[in-house]
Each structure stands twice: as structure tokens, then as C-alpha cells.
Scaffold this active site. Structure first.
Site, PDB file in Angstrom:
ATOM      1  N   HIS A   5       0.903  -1.622   0.022  1.00 35.64           N
ATOM      2  CA  HIS A   5       0.101  -0.215  -0.054  1.00 35.64           C
ATOM      3  C   HIS A   5       0.748   1.064  -0.028  1.00 35.64           C
ATOM      4  CE1 HIS A   5      -3.678  -2.369   0.888  1.00 35.64           C
ATOM      5  NE2 HIS A   5      -4.204  -1.800   0.004  1.00 35.64           N
ATOM      6  N   ARG A  59       3.894  -9.074 -17.463  1.00 31.41           N
ATOM      7  CA  ARG A  59       4.168 -10.617 -17.211  1.00 31.41           C
ATOM      8  C   ARG A  59       3.950 -11.743 -15.991  1.00 31.41           C
ATOM      9  NH1 ARG A  59       9.409  -6.351 -17.729  1.00 31.41           N
ATOM     10  NH2 ARG A  59      11.039  -7.405 -18.705  1.00 31.41           N
ATOM     11  N   ARG A  85       1.950 -12.505 -21.630  1.00 26.96           N
ATOM     12  CA  ARG A  85       3.157 -14.116 -21.528  1.00 26.96           C
ATOM     13  C   ARG A  85       3.208 -14.929 -20.684  1.00 26.96           C
ATOM     14  NH1 ARG A  85       9.108 -11.806 -20.320  1.00 26.96           N
ATOM     15  NH2 ARG A  85       9.185 -12.267 -18.364  1.00 26.96           N
ATOM     16  N   GLU A 130      14.505 -13.549 -27.866  1.00 28.16           N
ATOM     17  CA  GLU A 130      15.476 -13.405 -26.297  1.00 28.16           C
ATOM     18  C   GLU A 130      15.702 -15.055 -26.899  1.00 28.16           C
ATOM     19  OE1 GLU A 130      12.907 -12.885 -23.118  1.00 28.16           O
ATOM     20  OE2 GLU A 130      12.229 -15.196 -23.238  1.00 28.16           O
ATOM     21  N   ASN A 151      16.537  -8.023 -23.245  1.00 30.12           N
ATOM     22  CA  ASN A 151      17.222  -8.119 -21.509  1.00 30.12           C
ATOM     23  C   ASN A 151      18.163  -9.640 -22.288  1.00 30.12           C
ATOM     24  OD1 ASN A 151      16.182  -5.788 -21.176  1.00 30.12           O
ATOM     25  ND2 ASN A 151      14.622  -7.331 -20.051  1.00 30.12           N
ATOM     26  N   ASP A 152      17.363 -10.671 -22.775  1.00 34.24           N
ATOM     27  CA  ASP A 152      17.580 -12.071 -22.468  1.00 34.24           C
ATOM     28  C   ASP A 152      18.849 -12.202 -23.719  1.00 34.24           C
ATOM     29  OD1 ASP A 152      17.478 -13.436 -20.083  1.00 34.24           O
ATOM     30  OD2 ASP A 152      14.911 -13.507 -21.087  1.00 34.24           O
ATOM     31  N   ARG A 192      23.004 -11.498 -16.874  1.00 35.72           N
ATOM     32  CA  ARG A 192      21.773 -10.556 -16.442  1.00 35.72           C
ATOM     33  C   ARG A 192      22.194  -9.978 -15.262  1.00 35.72           C
ATOM     34  NH1 ARG A 192      15.706 -11.210 -18.546  1.00 35.72           N
ATOM     35  NH2 ARG A 192      15.485  -9.905 -17.445  1.00 35.72           N
ATOM     36  N   CYS A 200       9.940  -6.022 -25.675  1.00 30.39           N
ATOM     37  CA  CYS A 200       9.310  -5.312 -24.909  1.00 30.39           C
ATOM     38  C   CYS A 200      10.829  -5.143 -24.096  1.00 30.39           C
ATOM     39  CB  CYS A 200       8.124  -6.531 -24.059  1.00 30.39           C
ATOM     40  SG  CYS A 200       8.771  -7.927 -24.684  1.00 30.39           S
TER      41      CYS A 200
HETATM   42  C1  PEP Z   1      13.675  -9.039 -21.396  1.00 32.80           C
HETATM   43  O1  PEP Z   1      14.393 -10.527 -21.855  1.00 32.80           O
HETATM   44  O2  PEP Z   1      14.025  -8.163 -22.186  1.00 32.80           O
HETATM   45  C2  PEP Z   1      12.055  -9.528 -21.418  1.00 32.80           C
HETATM   46  C3  PEP Z   1      11.291  -8.703 -21.772  1.00 32.80           C
HETATM   47  O3  PEP Z   1      11.797 -10.913 -20.338  1.00 32.80           O
HETATM   48  P1  PEP Z   1      12.259 -10.417 -18.853  1.00 32.80           P
HETATM   49  O4  PEP Z   1      12.991  -9.401 -18.602  1.00 32.80           O
HETATM   50  O5  PEP Z   1      10.853 -10.727 -18.001  1.00 32.80           O
HETATM   51  O6  PEP Z   1      13.112 -11.947 -19.188  1.00 32.80           O
HETATM   52 MG    MG Z   2      13.424 -12.443 -21.021  1.00 33.75          MG
END
Ligand code: PEP
Ligand code: MG
Length: 594
Positions: A203, A310, A346, A445, A468-469, A479, A516
């Protein structure tokens, strides 16, 4: 009565920088106010009882006092805060007026011959434990409201006050902040919040978000680090906290703060405008979310839809696995709350650093290369099918889409499609209402998916880059490993080449492609992404107005020329330099890049 003494705090004289987790982005600077609650020791509560009736009277007086305090707080709050917060006080008042509950405490005093304080402590704790044990996150959070009420009652019984009085604008530090704690601080005097514990759905975080106050979490014991009146800078944009900053640091942050405030205000006003490039191409800017309570923010920051929901957030926040009905309710609400805008759900991305508590997850040498995401779902088909059933049923109005994470081979797509058909057939068989059409997409990814995208894209309706992946796997840079963070470069030429190849393949097959990963929220990267051919970018809601404005500052054709040049460069360093140069030339308002 013994009141637990605050721990000895060692003062930090030098400027100290700490990493913090940003819960609500923003920048706050000012004196710290370390908020401590009195903590009653069990011995204090169990004082000798002189008269049972006397204790019952004491308890009743405390109820009346607490109830009055809550009513006053509610009245005060109604001027500033919305319904959601008033409900907290209403439910606390209701509990104090619940005859059965009051009787339970009085019976405890009478039968066990215990003090009013001990009875309150015990019965409230039992109730709290009950709520805490429930699977539903909402009810678990209610247990915190009960804990808060217990505290108030003990304060009333012992006649001790709380420390909500701040006289100068301050950043509130605490081990934990309850909603009523946050509300008791005068709104005009609070600059931001930092706590040891909490979360995006707490909260206090909701409150901070609705007030646009920065909030960060630092799971070190803050009471040992920060002391009331230490001067502190909380940069919940970059995830840094600076204690006792030097004059020079303060001056630079003051400048930054002024800029942030002015820019954010102006940007928010333009959030509803389309993100149209100078040559008239409209870019869809969508939101990445994890929880339902982020949807209003997605709307107010001008999101054209949800580009990534997510769903693992739903699984990670509870002890057991969420059942079909629970998931259905959530997906249905997202679909409804987004009205006719698209929502990409997802499927469960468990594994890696997101290990579900109730799954017997094997110890893995390399969890990120292990039993993760779609690999996990295809092995744990009961879990996967439950989620697919909930999504199919929730998609009555047709704005939901399904995105599969971490696809590395064709078989994973084929099996997913097969399972999806099985689930549909089961639903048909049971006569349950659902929509047959559900667009299916895959995350790009893993480098293999990018390289094979000409084949994979034939099998699905859309693709989405998870940079990211994709960066982690392409550059072999974990990462989550701070030590090699400098090598994590999502503008590396290898990433750009993989993206270009995938976008071309998707376009050739007329398939939608979006991004994304965090790269979409990096202002520097926007012309690169547009130049590569992307027209759908998904990111954290709060950054949307800024990115929309940046998009309005250049044309697609100049982004394409930029990318033509970038793709000839041999290193990330040179690519970054060139994109920065591009910004300097094209964007007159450099502040958009902060
Ligand atoms: C990514 O890997 O860029 C992604 C959006 O998924 P997550 O960050 O949830 O692994
Ligand atoms: Mg990912």
C-alpha cells in the site's frame, strides 16, 4: 513499561552511495526522517491483572480511542486521497465495531485472566496469521492492515503516541511502512519513501505512486545506515541513494531535480498525444506491467495497450500456484480495463532467477540456460494448461494475445499450438465459454530464435524482442551479474544485426513485430529501433510520455539513414557515440535524455 530501544546507529560522515531498488521512480533530496514504531515486548503486555473487569474496561476504552482516531484520520484523508485508501480505514473501523471479534477478546481476558494488552496481541495475531496464510495476495495484504490496527490498539492501551510529527520536508525511512503510517505524515512534508521491506503492490508503494513520490527499497538494515536529519538523495530513477552527499553532489542533483520536475510535468500533459514521427508515421507505445494495479498508470501515461504482461508476477507473489479461476479473474480484468486496446499476456516465464516456491525445481549449474519459461511449461503441462484455459476464457472481448517466452526451437512452437488446441477442445467439451481466436506470438530472446525467425515467424501471428535476454544470451553476459555489467550492451552490433535480420523476416511474412525489453525504454535507442523498422515499443508506463515525445522529434527516414550507418560500425561504443551525436543534432530539448 519497557519500550524497545532503537539500535545504535553509526553515523556516516563521508558521502556514501548505495544501490536501491526503484519502486516508484523519481528523485528526492532532503533530510532523512527515520520512522520507528515502538515495539512492545511480550513482558510489557503480560502485566499483572488486578481486576478482570478493569482490563475489559481498559480494552473498551482503547477500542473507542482507536476508533475515534481512525475516523479522524479517514476524514482528514478524504480530502486528499482516493477511495482505495479510505477503504483501509473503513475496514479497520469495522473490525473495531465487530461484536463477535470484540467478544472474542473480552472472552480471552475473562477466561485466561490475561491483561487487555496480551489479549489484543494474541487475538489480533491469530487473525493476522489467518489472513497471512490465505493464497490471495489481496487478503495477505489485509493482514498488514490488521497488524497496523493491533499496533494502534496497543498504543491506546498504554497511552503512548506515535512518531508521525515531522516539522520539515523529509524523506521517510522505515523498516516497513503501513498505509496508515504513510497517511499520517503530512503530505506537504513528505519528499519520498525508502524502506527495508515492501514491494510494488504494498500500500505504501501504491500511495507513493498515486502521489508521484519516489519510493525505493534497500534491503539492508537502513536503521544502521541512515539517521534522522542525515541529508540524503534518493535517485529512484537510476536506483542510487546518496547519504551525506558533498556540496558538489547536492548542487548537481538540485539542478537535475529541477529539470526532472519541469520536464515530467510538461511530458505528462502531452501523454495522450500520438507518437507520430515528423514524417507522419505513428508508433505504438505500449506498457510493460506485472500487476493489475499498474493498468490505471498505463492509461494515464498514454499507453496504446499492454505490450507485455509478465504473468509470473501472479505466480511469484503467492505461496501456492494460482488456480484457473484466480488467473481468469486477473486476465479478464486486464482485458476489460484496457477496453479495446491490445494486451499481450506472456505465459509463465518461471525459472532462471524466478523460481516458484511450490515447484520442485532442480538445483541447476546455469539456471538461465536451464529449465526456464516455455521449457518448464511444456514439461509441467498441468500448470501450462491451467494458464491457457484461464487466458482463453478471459479473452471474450478478443483483445488478449498470448506470447511464449524463451523459444529456441520449432518443436516448442508446435507443441504449444498442440496444447492450445487440446485446451480449446477440452473447453468446448465442457461447454465453457471462450473465444476460439487467440493470436500467438513468440519472444525473440535467444539468438537461435532470431536466426531462425524466417521459419519460426511462419508458425505464429507476431514476434516480440526480449532484448534483456537476447543481450544476455548473445553476448554471454549474465544479466544479473554486477561484475560484468559493463559488458551488457544491448546496442552491441551483434544485437542490432540479429534484430535487423528478424525484422526483415517478420516483415517479409507480414507478421507484427515489437520490442518489450528494456532497450525500448532507453531514449538513445529509440531512433535505432525505429530505423530498424519497429513500430511497436513496450516499456514501463512512467517512461511512456518521454519516449512518445522523443519519437515526435525525428523522421523515420532519418532514423533509417542512422541505422544504415550504425550497421557498418564494429563496436557498441561507436554505435552509442553515433546515436548520441544523432540526438545532439536532432533533438533540441536535450533534457529529454536524462
Ligand atoms: C527480455 O528478456 O527482454 C524480457 C522482456 O523478458 P524478461 O525481462 O522478463 O526476461
Ligand atoms: Mg526475457
Amino acid at each position: 513499561m519497557k519500550i524497545k530501544n532503537s539500535e545504535k546507529i553509526s553515523r556516516i560522515k563521508k558521502e556514501v552511495r548505495l544501490d536501491v531498488l526503484s519502486i516508484v521512480p523519481g528523485l528526492a533530496m532532503g533530510p532523512a526522517y527515520y520512522f520507528r514504531k515502538f515495539s512492545f515486548e511480550i513482558d510489557d503486555l503480560n502485566y499483572p491483572v488486578e481486576s478482570i473487569q478493569g482490563e475489559i474496561e481498559r480494552f473498551r476504552r482503547a477500542c473507542a480511542k482507536t476508533s475515534n482516531l481512525l475516523k479522524k484520520t479517514k476524514q482528514l484523508s478524504s480530502v486528499i486521497y482516493d477511495e482505495q485508501f479510505l477503504e483501509i480505514f473503513e475496514s479497520q473501523i469495522a473490525l473495531l465495531e465487530d461484536r463477535i471479534f470484540l467478544k472474542e477478546i473480552e472472552t480471552f481476558i475473562r477466561e485466561k485472566k490475561h491483561s487487555a494488552a496480551f489479549a489484543v496481541f494474541s487475538v489480533f495475531r491469530e487473525k493476522m496469521d489467518y489472513f497471512m496464510g490465505l493464497e490471495n495476495e489481496y487478503f495477505r495484504e489485509r493482514s498488514l492492515d490488521i497488524q497496523d490496527l493491533k499496533h494502534k490498539m496497543l498504543h491506546a492501551i498504554f497511552g503512548v503516541g506515535t512518531e508521525y510529527q515531522i516539522s520539515i520536508p523529509s524523506i521517510i525511512f522505515a523498516e516497513y511502512l503501513s498505509p496508515s503510517d504513510t497517511i499520517h505524515f503530512s503530505r506537504n512534508l513528505v519528499l519520498g519513501f525508502v524502506s527495508d521491506t515492501g514491494g510494488k503492490t504494498s500500500h505504501a508503494a501504491i500511495l507513493a505512486r498515486s502521489l508521484n513520490l519516489p519510493y525505493a527499497i534497500n534491503n539492508q538494515n537502513l536503521s544502521k545506515i541512515v539517521q534522522t536529519e542525515d541529508f540524503v538523495i534518493v535517485d529512484a530513477y537510476s536506483g542510487q541513494m546518496i547519504i551525506n552527499p558533498t556540496r558538489k553532489t547536492i548542487e548537481s542533483y538540485k539542478e537535475l531535480k529541477k529539470k526532472y520536475t519541469e520536464i515530467d510535468l510538461a511530458l505528462k500533459e502531452e501523454a495522450g498525444l500520438p507518437a507520430r514521427t515528423l514524417d507522419g508515421v505513428e508508433i505504438d507505445v505500449l506498457a510493460n506491467v506485472e500487476f493489475l494495479n499498474e493498468i490505471p498508470g498505463a492509461h494515464s501515461y498514454g499507453a496504446n495497450g499492454i505490450g507485455l504482461f509478465r504473468t509470473e508476477g501472479i505466480f511469484l507473489e503467492k505461496d501456492g500456484l494460482p488456480d484457473e479461476e484466480e488467473q481468469y479473474q486477473i486476465y479478464r480484468r486486464v482485458s476489460e480495463e484496457m477496453i479495446d486496446k491490445p494486451v499481450i499476456l506472456r505465459s509463465l516465464d518461471a525459472g532462471g532467477d524466478k523460481v516458484l516456491k511450490d515447484i520442485d525445481h532442480p538445483e541447476e549449474q546455469n539456471p538461465f540456460l536451464g529449465w526456464r519459461a516455455i521449457r518448464f511449461c511444456l514439461d509441467e503441462q498441468d500448470i501450462f494448461k491451467t494458464q491457457l484455459r484461464a487466458i482463453l476464457r478471459a479473452n471474450i472481448s478478443g483483445n488478449l494475445k498470448l506470447l511464449i517466452p524463451m523459444v529456441s526451437c520449432l518443436r516448442e512452437i508446435e507443441e504449444t499450438k498442440k496444447i492450445l488446441e487440446e485446451v480449446k477442445s477440452e473447453l468446448r467439451h465442457k461447454g465453457q465459454e471462450f473465444r476460439e481466436e487467440l493470436e500467438l506470438g513468440i519472444m525473440i530472446e535467444i539468438p537461435a530464435a532470431a536466426i531462425m525467425s524466417d521459419i519460426f515467424a511462419r508458425e505464429v501471428d507476431f514476434l516480440s524482442f526480449g532484448t534483456n535476454d537476447l543481450t544476455q544470451y548473445t553476448l554471454a553476459v549474465d544479466r544479473t551479474n554486477q561484475k560484468i555489467a559493463r559488458l551488457f550492451n544491448d546496442l552491441h552490433p551483434a544485437i542490432l544485426r540479429l534484430m535487423q535480420m528478424t525484422i526483415t523476416n517478420a516483415h517479409n511474412l507480414n507478421k507484427e513485430i515489437s520490442i518489450c525489453g528494456e532497450l525500448a525504454a532507453n531514449p538513445d535507442a529509440i531512433p535505432v529501433l525505429i530505423g530498424l523498422g519497429l513500430r511497436k515499443l513496450s516499456m514501463s508506463p512512467f517512461i511512456i510520455p518521454r519516449i512518445k515525445k522523443i519519437i515526435r522529434s525525428f523522421s523515420v527516414s532519418e532514423c533509417e539513414s542512422l541505422v544504415d550507418h550504425l550497421l557498418t560500425l564494429p563496436s557498441a561504443l561507436q554505435i552509442i557515440e553515433e546515436t548520441k551525436k544523432f540526438f545532439n543534432d536532432k533533438i533540441s530539448n536535450k533534457d529529454l535524455l536524462i
